[in-house]
Enzyme design. Structure first.
Site, PDB file in Angstrom:
ATOM      1  N   ASP A 551       0.815  -1.200   0.000  1.00  0.00           N
ATOM      2  CA  ASP A 551       0.000   0.000   0.000  1.00  0.00           C
ATOM      3  C   ASP A 551       0.859   1.264   0.000  1.00  0.00           C
ATOM      4  OD1 ASP A 551      -2.692   1.282   0.434  1.00  0.00           O
ATOM      5  OD2 ASP A 551      -1.692   1.996   2.239  1.00  0.00           O
ATOM      6  N   GLU A 604       0.940  -0.680  -5.181  1.00  0.00           N
ATOM      7  CA  GLU A 604      -0.073   0.347  -5.394  1.00  0.00           C
ATOM      8  C   GLU A 604       0.686   1.665  -5.532  1.00  0.00           C
ATOM      9  OE1 GLU A 604      -3.232   3.322  -3.781  1.00  0.00           O
ATOM     10  OE2 GLU A 604      -1.762   2.407  -2.468  1.00  0.00           O
TER      11      GLU A 604
END
Length: 882
Positions: A551, A604
């Site tokens: 993330d 990401e």
């Protein structure tokens, strides 16, 4: 060890409710003894050496001179504690019924004093600096306790004022060097620190020796022995007696190699060295506690086993490693604990274990001693997953927020439903939003406090293993969102863990994350990198996770991320790249791929950073080596395509480039096409609600979009609830609107039709290599027509490694176009429709090509042949060679 409480709360920060109060008699006795300590020490120094052995009868008067026993002492009375339980409690009445053994007051067992006795300080200087190795528990049951010949000694068994104060204040770095049993000139000195105890007796063989009460919970005695014997302690508290091992007689449980790797930041199995581990050490069962806190003045263990009072459980510092360690005998699984840390300024803080492998259910914050007993059944899956890299195989992902997918279900209950549902829909993988422990459910797991613990909201770590195993046995891979970019500021967790910036950067501007109110990790500190790299391995190796979706990579890569000028400092080359974060990501990816065959890491990353999925040892135009990820989320495709779909079909001609631009950079990285949770919350609306038009048109647009998405180069990811056209935004409070699929609901067929399409998309996708085999190869894609903006038409060919094609035609206008001519290769004798999103069973209008379509020799769009199709409204059609 203090008596175990009947129950213990989960908020140890309230010591008034959880700590045992010392009995009044004990407080008085301790205070009096403390005042008399100097006199007692002088008396011990002046005592005359006596030959002491056990006798069969007890002395009737303290004034009687003790005589040497002529026989060996009787069998030891000490008993081992049961594994996983606190030290065995022994009632005072039971203690009196033990076989008769001579009780000896340790103060009487001192040797003759010299004519001029050295000072206590001089005597201490003669004692060894390190404790001697203790004998293993397998020693003979009847050790001979033999008095040494008469010797001149000047050793006071009691602690000096400095050691005493440091132990009481929790600032002693080496409690094992003064507590426990130690050989000294003239015998063996025993020192015990048991706050609130009334008396302490040493048990060894048939010898039972009362230690002198030095006050404040300290007890000591000097026995005229040649070496340290096997012994246990009998500790008397008000109303109870406990027989226990002495925690300070044990050698360190961590070896030099572990400490060396930790110091170098290269301990790839850090979770096996730090944290709480039930184990057998020197023949005794208990739990090893260890924690990295280099700035601490002292560390103690507090938990349910000592009424959250760590006073009597100081840990030792293991050299310059910054690691503190203590083996506590008799402690096992299920015990709650935290570390009580004395900060550099002398204040104290109670912290959860950074490497706790199990935690309490939030909002409780304690760590829990645990070990895994799970037996895996996914060997076949693990062997098969390494056969082909992820980017070369079918890869369609169903993103799940476990707590809300079916609210109220545990890991094991989810294991009975989730694998069957995902398998029925044909997805190859699930991606779990963060499962690591987090205090606030509304963060969806993206603000982690327990990096090594699956959230206790849904069960135990072994319960989570059961879920992963069930998915594997159903043929489904498991990806997990992993959050190494930042952590919250909760005062019981990582923030200024030992009183100073430790896991976060020491520069406040570098540490504070401007968007989320959290703290960024200090990726330049080797121990912090080690903590995170080992954490990635931990999930893959201990929980058989098949991939990590990392993330917020962009926030890690740039020093100026969300910062204004003046709020950041350039790197050593004057640039804005965070070189420490780059090195960390490269190390993490290289280590994970080296150690875990078949795993995949997914970034990401929302910018155009060069080489996110390039190998770490290959440098690109920017001069950086690749970050080493296997896949990257294509955020550009997601934003552009959703923007195009949000326009009314009559206006889409002006935005046609938004659907074609992704092919300009489609092969710059290995991409995943994500329709994730982020796109269906916070006012962004659900996927079907983003579509224009009435309810029929919205569903038709959605179906056409999904057909385009599955045919576009790249892997697919779809968030839960979007597979059946949920109209409302997702909420973690109640999850997907499953009631839309209730047969009694009037519009159930509309939602079921979209779900049936997703099932068929996955089925055709998995059996059509042209749709995934060349995802990262330009030779796997060829435009047929990409500029038909007036018609709202896109058409392209996908090829597998053998050259077999699939033709995808996307029509984003709300009209039927008959006899629409498209160019095709002339080596395919006929084409047949393999999927049509306008089919009646999906809720469409049913405009289809029922018969094979044969090419005509009329060239079109740069191809030597062409076919004529009837294009359904707002639909995607797939055709394959007949």
């Amino acid at each position: 060890m203090t008596p175990r409480p009947e129950s213990s709360g989960s908020q140890p920060e309230q010591p008034a409710e959880q700590r045992i109060e010392p009995p009044a008699t004990a407080r008085k006795k301790s205070a009096a003894a403390a005042k008399k300590q100097p006199a007692a020490a002088k008396a011990a120094a002046k005592a005359v050496t006596k030959k002491v052995t056990a006798t069969k009868t007890k002395a009737t008067s303290k004034k009687t001179t003790e005589k040497a026993a002529e026989k060996a002492p009787a069998k030891a009375t000490g008993r081992k504690a049961a594994p996983g339980k606190p030290a065995e409690k022994v009632a005072a009445t039971a203690a009196r019924k033990k076989p008769a053994a001579k009780k000896v007051t340790a103060a009487k067992a001192t040797a003759k004093r010299k004519a001029t006795a050295p000072s206590p300080a001089a005597a201490r200087a003669t004692a060894p600096a390190q404790e001697s190795p203790q004998p293993e528990a397998s020693q003979p049951e009847n050790p001979q306790v033999v008095a040494p010949p008469e010797a001149e000694i000047a050793v006071s068994p009691a602690l000096d004022a400095g050691d005493r104060e440091r132990l009481l204040e929790g600032t002693h770095h080496a409690p094992h060097s003064v507590l426990g049993a130690h050989p000294v000139p003239g015998g063996v000195v025993f020192r015990v620190f048991k706050p609130y105890a009334l008396a302490v007796t040493v048990l060894s063989g048939g010898l039972s020796v009362d230690l002198h009460d030095d006050g404040d919970g300290f007890f000591s005695g000097l026995l005229p022995l040649h070496e340290v014997p096997a012994y246990r302690l009998l500790v008397t508290y008000e109303g109870t007696v406990q027989e226990t091992e002495d925690a300070y007689r044990f050698l360190p449980t961590l070896g030099e190699f572990d400490l060396h790797l930790i110091g170098e930041g290269r301990h790839e199995e850090l979770w096996t060295a730090l944290g709480a581990h039930p184990m057998t050490h020197q023949g005794v069962t208990g739990t090893r506690f260890s924690v990295w806190a280099p700035n601490a003045r002292g560390v103690r263990v507090a938990g349910t086993f000592n009424f959250w009072d760590g006073t009597g459980f100081p840990m030792r510092s293991l050299g310059s490693s910054g690691v503190w360690e203590l083996f506590v005998p008799g402690i096992g699984e299920g015990e709650l604990y935290k570390f009580e840390i004395t900060r550099p300024d002398g204040s104290k803080t109670l912290r959860a274990d950074p490497l706790a492998r199990r935690t309490e259910v939030p909002p409780a914050t304690s760590s829990i001693v645990t070990s895994s007993q799970y037996e895996w059944g996914d060997d076949e899956w693990l062997e098969r997953r390494a056969e082909k890299p992820a980017h070369q195989g079918p890869f369609s992902v169903y993103e799940v927020h476990l707590p809300s997918w079916r609210p109220g279900l545990t890991y094991r209950q989810l294991a009975e439903q989730l694998p069957a549902y995902v398998k029925d829909l044909g997805f190859t993988h699930v991606e779990l939003m963060p499962v690591a422990e987090h205090p606030f459910g509304g963060s969806w797991g993206y603000q982690v406090t327990g990096f090594y613990a699956p959230t206790a909201r849904l069960g135990t770590p072994d319960d989570f293993r059961y879920l992963v195993d069930a998915l594997h046995r159903a043929g489904i891979g498991v990806l997990m969102d992993w959050v190494p970019a930042h952590f919250p500021r909760d005062e019981w967790a990582l923030a200024e863990f030992d009183g100073r910036p430790l896991y976060e950067h020491e520069d406040p501007l570098r540490a504070a994350h401007p968007d989320w109110g959290t703290l960024e990790f200090d990726f330049g500190r080797r121990e912090v990198r080690n903590f995170l790299v080992a954490n990635a391995l931990y999930w893959c190796e201990e929980f058989h996770i098949d991939g990590l979706r990392v993330d917020a990579v962009a926030s890690m890569l740039y020093l100026d991320y969300s910062r204004e000028p003046g709020q950041w400092t350039p790197n050593e080359h004057g640039g804005r790249e965070n070189l420490d974060a780059v090195a960390f990501l490269q190390e993490m990816n290289a280590t994970v791929y080296r150690r875990v065959p078949g795993v995949v890491t997914v970034a990401e990353e929302s910018t155009a950073w060069d080489g996110v999925t390039r190998a770490t040892h290959h440098k690109g135009p920017s001069g950086f080596g690749g970050l080493g990820f296997g896949l990257k989320w294509n955020m550009g495709w997601m934003h552009d395509s959703l923007k195009y779909m949000s326009h009314d079909p009559i206006h889409r001609r002006y935005h046609h480039h938004e659907m074609t631009f992704s092919m300009v950079y489609a092969y710059s990285e290995n991409y995943v096409l994500p329709i994730s949770h982020d796109e269906v919350v916070h006012g962004k609306r659900s996927l079907v609600s983003k579509m224009p038009g009435d309810w029929w048109q919205q569903r038709a647009n959605l179906r056409a979009y999904l057909g385009f998405m599955w045919a576009h180069p790249g892997k697919q990811l779809l968030f839960m609830g979007q597979e059946f056209a949920q109209g409302a935004e997702w909420s973690e409070a109640h999850g997907p609107d499953w009631w839309l699929l209730d047969p009694h609901y009037g519009a159930e067929a509309d939602h079921r039709g979209v779900r049936d399409l997703v099932r068929d998309l996955n089925a055709v996708y998995r059996h059509t290599p042209a749709l995934w085999q060349g995802d990262t190869e330009p030779s796997g894609f060829r435009w047929v027509v990409g500029d038909a903006a007036e018609d709202n038409v896109l058409a392209f060919l996908r090829y597998d490694s053998d050259g077999s094609p699939l033709l995808a035609v996307c029509h984003f206008a709300a009209v039927v176009r008959e006899d629409y001519r498209l160019g095709v290769p002339d080596d395919v004798p006929a084409w047949h429709e393999t999927l049509n999103t306008d089919a009646g069973r999906y809720g469409g209008s049913g405009v289809a090509q029922p018969d094979p379509v044969k090419p005509e020799p009329q060239g079109r769009h740069g191809y030597p042949a062409s076919i004529r199709l009837t294009l359904p409204p707002l639909a995607t059609v797939w055709l394959r060679p007949a």
